[in-house]
Design a protein around this motif. Sequence first.
Motif, short mmCIF file in Angstrom:
data_model
loop_
_atom_site.label_atom_id
_atom_site.label_comp_id
_atom_site.label_asym_id
_atom_site.label_seq_id
_atom_site.Cartn_x
_atom_site.Cartn_y
_atom_site.Cartn_z
N THR A 22 0.84 -1.17 0.07
CA THR A 22 0.13 -0.08 -0.13
C THR A 22 0.84 1.25 -0.09
N ASN A 23 2.20 1.17 0.05
CA ASN A 23 3.00 2.30 0.08
C ASN A 23 3.69 2.29 -0.98
N GLU A 24 3.15 3.56 -2.10
CA GLU A 24 3.86 3.46 -3.29
C GLU A 24 5.42 3.66 -3.75
N ALA A 25 5.94 4.55 -2.53
CA ALA A 25 7.34 4.72 -2.57
C ALA A 25 8.16 3.43 -2.25
N ALA A 26 7.79 2.80 -1.20
CA ALA A 26 8.36 1.32 -0.99
C ALA A 26 8.16 0.38 -1.95
N VAL A 27 7.32 0.24 -2.77
CA VAL A 27 7.18 -0.49 -3.94
C VAL A 27 8.12 -0.17 -5.14
N ARG A 28 8.14 1.00 -5.18
CA ARG A 28 9.03 1.57 -6.33
C ARG A 28 10.47 1.31 -5.93
N SER A 29 10.95 1.13 -4.71
CA SER A 29 12.10 0.92 -4.16
C SER A 29 12.45 -0.61 -4.57
N LEU B 62 18.68 -9.79 -8.21
CA LEU B 62 18.86 -8.72 -9.27
C LEU B 62 18.25 -9.48 -10.57
N SER B 63 17.68 -8.26 -11.17
CA SER B 63 16.60 -8.42 -12.41
C SER B 63 17.41 -9.50 -13.35
N TYR C 199 11.62 -1.84 -7.17
CA TYR C 199 12.39 -1.93 -8.83
C TYR C 199 13.84 -1.38 -8.77
N VAL C 200 13.90 -0.44 -7.96
CA VAL C 200 15.41 0.06 -7.81
C VAL C 200 16.37 -0.85 -7.46
N GLY D 58 23.10 -4.78 1.09
CA GLY D 58 23.39 -3.34 0.98
C GLY D 58 22.18 -2.64 0.30
N ARG D 59 21.34 -3.45 -0.09
CA ARG D 59 20.21 -2.74 -1.13
C ARG D 59 18.98 -3.05 -0.15
#
Length: 346
Positions: A46-53, A147-148, A55-56, A165-166
Amino acid sequence: MKTEQILITDLAQQDEDIARAAARIRAGELVVFPTETVYGLGADATNEAAVRSIYVAKGRPSDNPLIIHIATPEDAERYALTNKTYYKLAEKFMPGPLTVILPKRASVCATVTGGLDTVAVRCPSHPVARALIEKAGVGIAAPSANLSGRPSPTTAAHAKKDLNGRVSMILDGGEAEVGLESTIVALDGEVGTLLRPGAITYDALCCVCREVKVAPAVVERLAENERPLSPGMKYRHYAPRAPLTLLEGEENAVLAYLKSLCTDKSIGILCYDEEIPHLQGGARLFAIGSAHDLQTQAHRLFAVLREVDDHPEITAVYAHLPPREGLGLALYNRSIRAAAHTVKKI
């Protein structure tokens, strides 16, 4: 970022560790956790910023949708528009290695779904995963914790090698039982479309759904301009660093071809257990399981592909092309993607 790793050996005695991990999920941090299939890289769905992280951290393309992991099948109601067939599947296969794609509710952020109007939900059976989701109190969006493009992790050590570290925390719950990611089926009323095969086979789905179709992308390349409807459809996945070639042909002919490669020390061979005595030479051998033991092959595949990468001298890898029946379809799907659809007919 410093990554904390915790070995979970007794859930009853380590409630505080699970609670700390759940608090980090709620705080928008990333937590790696075990499931019965592979390890997941989790964030508050439910946390869009967390979900984006997510992908990063993975280097994952943003149009590749995620799966929301839920504590009970009924929790799907918070994120998806369910139907009778969903609950029939849930009664038969949940908790377990099944993901169901349904129309999403408006509250689900586009980052989770890759911009699609559907959402994927799954209720895992691993006790650590279930405890974490319950403590977090939210659905946990999670792809595999690698990693992707790399082989999916079946141990905490695999996840740490890729993501140290990620991520904020890694929960070590031991080796994954299944070894391949969950089956994914998209529902349209009583009709299911198999998008990714797994431990829940096509035949098993047919026992519940009125009809089950198989998406062409299960065995073929997805067109470059075609949007992936589920994780693992479009992009090169699971691949070792050295190029992988799959060998198609009669067993004795394939074995003879593998024998011809054995003088080359730069070759890696994923072979059946019973082939090892016949493949002596300089090539590096990786036992995948018995020829007719698809369950062991599924359990071992990703771990073996990662073992290959521990040998930088290997410049080419060869393996059998799996069958397309039963659990073999899941092995075929992962292998063909790992090989970028490179098949040599013998």
